[in-house]
Design a protein around this motif. Sequence first.
Motif, short mmCIF file in Angstrom:
data_model
loop_
_atom_site.label_atom_id
_atom_site.label_comp_id
_atom_site.label_asym_id
_atom_site.label_seq_id
_atom_site.Cartn_x
_atom_site.Cartn_y
_atom_site.Cartn_z
N LEU A 361 43.78 32.58 33.79
CA LEU A 361 44.72 32.35 34.88
C LEU A 361 44.72 30.87 35.29
CD1 LEU A 361 46.72 33.37 36.97
CD2 LEU A 361 44.79 34.05 38.41
N LYS A 362 43.54 30.27 35.38
CA LYS A 362 43.46 28.85 35.73
C LYS A 362 44.21 28.00 34.71
CE LYS A 362 39.73 26.92 37.28
NZ LYS A 362 38.32 26.47 37.42
N THR A 363 44.03 28.31 33.44
CA THR A 363 44.73 27.56 32.38
C THR A 363 46.23 27.77 32.48
OG1 THR A 363 42.81 27.78 30.93
CG2 THR A 363 44.93 27.24 29.89
N LEU A 364 46.64 29.01 32.73
CA LEU A 364 48.06 29.34 32.86
C LEU A 364 48.69 28.57 34.01
CD1 LEU A 364 50.25 31.34 31.72
CD2 LEU A 364 49.54 32.91 33.54
N LEU A 365 47.99 28.52 35.14
CA LEU A 365 48.49 27.79 36.30
C LEU A 365 48.58 26.29 36.02
CD1 LEU A 365 46.53 29.76 39.02
CD2 LEU A 365 49.02 29.49 39.00
N GLU A 366 47.58 25.75 35.37
CA GLU A 366 47.59 24.33 35.07
C GLU A 366 48.70 23.98 34.09
OE1 GLU A 366 46.89 20.56 35.54
OE2 GLU A 366 45.74 22.08 36.62
N VAL A 389 49.90 26.18 47.22
CA VAL A 389 49.62 27.35 48.05
C VAL A 389 49.52 28.60 47.18
CG1 VAL A 389 50.56 28.88 49.82
CG2 VAL A 389 50.66 26.40 50.14
N ALA A 390 50.50 28.77 46.26
CA ALA A 390 50.50 29.93 45.37
C ALA A 390 49.25 29.93 44.49
CB ALA A 390 51.76 29.93 44.51
N GLU A 391 48.89 28.77 43.97
CA GLU A 391 47.72 28.66 43.11
C GLU A 391 46.45 29.09 43.84
OE1 GLU A 391 46.21 25.36 39.91
OE2 GLU A 391 46.87 24.62 41.87
N LYS A 392 46.30 28.63 45.06
CA LYS A 392 45.12 29.01 45.85
C LYS A 392 45.06 30.51 46.07
CE LYS A 392 42.85 28.15 50.29
NZ LYS A 392 42.92 27.41 51.59
N ALA A 393 46.21 31.12 46.37
CA ALA A 393 46.26 32.56 46.61
C ALA A 393 45.95 33.34 45.34
CB ALA A 393 47.62 32.95 47.16
N LEU A 394 46.49 32.89 44.21
CA LEU A 394 46.31 33.61 42.96
C LEU A 394 44.88 33.55 42.46
CD1 LEU A 394 49.60 32.56 41.13
CD2 LEU A 394 49.05 34.82 42.01
N LEU A 395 44.18 32.47 42.73
CA LEU A 395 42.83 32.29 42.23
C LEU A 395 41.76 32.86 43.16
CD1 LEU A 395 43.08 28.66 40.80
CD2 LEU A 395 42.91 30.79 39.49
#
Length: 592
Positions: A361-366, A389-395
Amino acid sequence: MVLSSYDFVIAGGGTARLAGSDQSDNLQTKIPAFYGALLGGEADWNFASSTQPNLLGRSVQLNQGKGLGGSSILNAQVFAPPTQGIINSWASLGNDGWDWDSLRAFYDKSYTYPSVPESSWETLGIRSWSTQNDSDQGPIQTSFPLATHPIRKAWAETFEKLGYHSADVPWFDGSVGAFSNLASVDSVSRERSQAANRYYDPIKHRENLHILTNATVEKILFKEGSAEAIGVQCHHDSTTKSVTARKEVIIAAGALQSPKILELSGIGDHNILAQHGIRTIKDLPGVGESLQDQLVVDLGFEAEALLETRDPIIRQEPEAVKQAMAEYTANRTGILTSSGILTYAYMPAGTLESHDGHQRLKTLLEDNRPKRGDLEGLEVARALAFYGVAEKALLDPAMPSGVYLSSLGQNPLESDPVTGQRTFKPLPGKHLVLAGILSHPTSRGSVHIQSSDAFAAPAIDPKYLSNPVDIEVFAEHMLYLQSLASSPPLGGLLRQPPKPSRSISHLADLEGAKEYIRIRAASMWHPAGTCSMLPEDIGGVVDNRLRVHGVKNLRIVDSSIVPVLPPGNLQSTVYAVAERAAWLIKSEHGLK
């Protein structure tokens, strides 16, 4: 023709407040189970998106209330809490005073929390209950319709076994977990509790309040040679009329039409305004941008024969409808007291919580972070702020990336996967729907005028699933949701092994889930963000007092100002925004 002059002129008659028709005598707006019958009728703007490339080229229906009370007269009455983390993110984006500690009081002020006797705790799947906002008995009445239905207890116990039991009162400890959701249904009359009958009706006889229904707002009026709002121009009874405001003009037309009114009035991106021959009053590129909406995908399963569902009503079986109406009329009980949505769960994407999944997920977001080369001007700062904001919530495993719900009966809003048109053909038998919602979409779209004609619908492009992160996360949730059909005790309410109501809804693997999402995804009717509350230098439209940047005496009060959607339904948050706006307005003008 000038009608009159008022202290405040409010354009919009919706959940937040010239308006559509008065639907107060329409029985379909009163009986909770009949909400679906209003869709596509005179109480619905019946908007549709542009074709969506990531949904197989489908156009998605965007039902929005057209009448006093706005969408609160035709929604499914789910009164769900936000999460504290998302509300706090509003403040982190540069909106001082819009964190959870500041906004919670305005949620409380808008509704009355129901009393729940101890004898009902077990069937609701809770261990304890206390009325939390006794000091603020708000206008919107809430309750737990069909409180003894077995889905409530089975849902809570299933999620508890999986490690996702919510706090008994999720309104005040909002995070991940399952719960019985409140409904905006009066506990005594068992009628829909909505903006018009709870906020407007008690004060409609005030001499200083005038409501003009069936009026179309054409534009905001400005003081000659300045960006100072002084009223609105509208079309009513085949005549153009003007209403002037001594203090403020307040726009409350919703996320799909507030930006339309601004653009027709000369507030927006000067390039878009020039295309339609509109003189620029205030160049504000954020108007109509950052449209966010939540997609929902349903999985239907054949239910046990003894489970009470809405299927006979959905099929419009004469005897079933007659009996249900008789019970509702005589006792205010029975299946008509509810939309059929009784349970909710705020969930992280389960398989993405593992070490490998989290890293993926981290790689996908980056890899899919908005890039400066793809954006221009203020778009860069705004897109990166929202994405953060979305990244923080998803992780964060303590924050939901998806929302699950159950619905008693087959989905009557099914659409053709090619045309997007509703082609519902009811199935025999009983069914239970498990639906998943993408709570924090990273994809954002736009809504803009297509001409200078005030009667023309805006062009709505949500750009659903345009960021690959969204479909990856959504597919993970749908596979997990499907597994719940086999999980006891929830699975005990279904035929076993689980039998999908329609063969197309069996998800074989992650790729199959993605394909199903593209075929079946529909709007949850939660458009927001098109006049985002953000600083102007990162593309905002209103400031933290909901005043339009660079325009005097103009304020916006509706879902268009919401910078980040809460995970659940938007209704409760719009009421809280409206309550805070009322407090801001009164404090600024020295009113009680």
